[in-house]
Design a protein around this motif. Structure first.
Motif, PDB file in Angstrom:
ATOM      1  N   THR A 147      14.825  27.163 -23.311  1.00 50.08           N
ATOM      2  CA  THR A 147      16.059  27.940 -23.330  1.00 50.08           C
ATOM      3  C   THR A 147      16.738  27.769 -24.675  1.00 50.08           C
ATOM      4  O   THR A 147      16.818  26.669 -25.209  1.00 50.08           O
ATOM      5  N   GLY A 149      20.387  29.385 -26.148  1.00 48.44           N
ATOM      6  CA  GLY A 149      21.500  30.282 -25.824  1.00 48.44           C
ATOM      7  C   GLY A 149      21.288  30.842 -24.428  1.00 48.44           C
ATOM      8  O   GLY A 149      21.063  30.100 -23.481  1.00 48.44           O
ATOM      9  N   GLU A 150      21.284  32.164 -24.318  1.00 44.81           N
ATOM     10  CA  GLU A 150      21.056  32.812 -23.031  1.00 44.81           C
ATOM     11  C   GLU A 150      19.613  33.242 -22.854  1.00 44.81           C
ATOM     12  O   GLU A 150      19.254  33.826 -21.840  1.00 44.81           O
ATOM     13  N   SER A 151      18.776  32.991 -23.855  1.00 40.84           N
ATOM     14  CA  SER A 151      17.368  33.404 -23.798  1.00 40.84           C
ATOM     15  C   SER A 151      16.490  32.303 -23.231  1.00 40.84           C
ATOM     16  O   SER A 151      16.685  31.127 -23.519  1.00 40.84           O
ATOM     17  N   ARG A 152      15.524  32.732 -22.435  1.00 38.73           N
ATOM     18  CA  ARG A 152      14.494  31.826 -21.928  1.00 38.73           C
ATOM     19  C   ARG A 152      13.156  32.432 -22.326  1.00 38.73           C
ATOM     20  O   ARG A 152      12.955  33.634 -22.186  1.00 38.73           O
TER      21      ARG A 152
END
Length: 192
Positions: A147, A149-152
């Motif tokens: 992960t 930030g908001e990205s996976r």
């Protein structure tokens, strides 16, 4: 050191940092899009080396500039993954050739729209003349999510990171290219 020399060094360092943030940010922005693209077409993959390795080791994707974004797919999915990239607007930088596709196990792409970032699609992690891992498909089969930030996105298992770094050191030594950054990454990894 004179004031002019100190100012020149400061400006150079600032330009280096700006270039690193710009280049590595492009790769980070591309990862969620690429993950969605590959998942839609049923192509398992993982991102490795570059910004992803910097995140795993140094806890920041901006430690140093990454030349490109590296993706690994199973060998049987290599052609399908390339087709996915081309449909998404990526352009092959070098023509498909036996040397690149079979022996090196990679193909180079550039984003037609953004042009300033590139991607290497791999189906292997070693170079000719170097020993292959016993189960090369295990890298993708045993991948983990990371992960930022908001990205996976998918990447190597934590235990596989030092192996890939060591393979890069051997590759660079064999081709007489600088490898100190890789050696430092391995040392940092071992020191964690």
């Amino acid at each position: 050191m004179t004031r002019e020399q100190a100012e020149m060094i400061r400006r150079s360092e600032l330009e280096f940092k700006k270039a690193t943030i710009s280049r590595n940010s492009q790769s980070l922005r591309a990862l969620p899009k690429l993950q969605s693209l590959f998942e839609t077409d049923g192509v398992p993959f993982l991102a490795f080396k570059g910004v992803v390795q910097q995140l795993a080791i140094h806890k920041t994707p901006f430690y140093r500039p990454a030349l490109d974004l590296d993706l690994l797919v199973p060998r049987k999915q290599f052609v399908k993954a390339g087709t996915c990239l081309e449909k998404a607007g990526m352009e092959i930088l070098l023509p498909a050739a036996l040397w690149w596709d079979f022996f090196l196990g990679e193909r180079h792409y550039a984003d037609k729209a953004e042009g300033s970032w590139s991607l290497d699609l791999h189906h292997r992690v070693t170079q000719p003349g170097l020993k292959n891992p016993k189960k090369p498909g295990a890298f993708v089969a045993q991948r983990e999510q990371m992960t930022y930030g908001e990205s996976r996105f998918w990447t190597l298992r934590k235990d596989d990171v030092p192996l890939v770094i060591a393979m890069n050191i051997v590759k660079h030594m064999g081709t007489q290219k600088p490898f100190a950054a890789h050696a430092f990454d391995l040392w940092t990894w071992a020191d964690q």
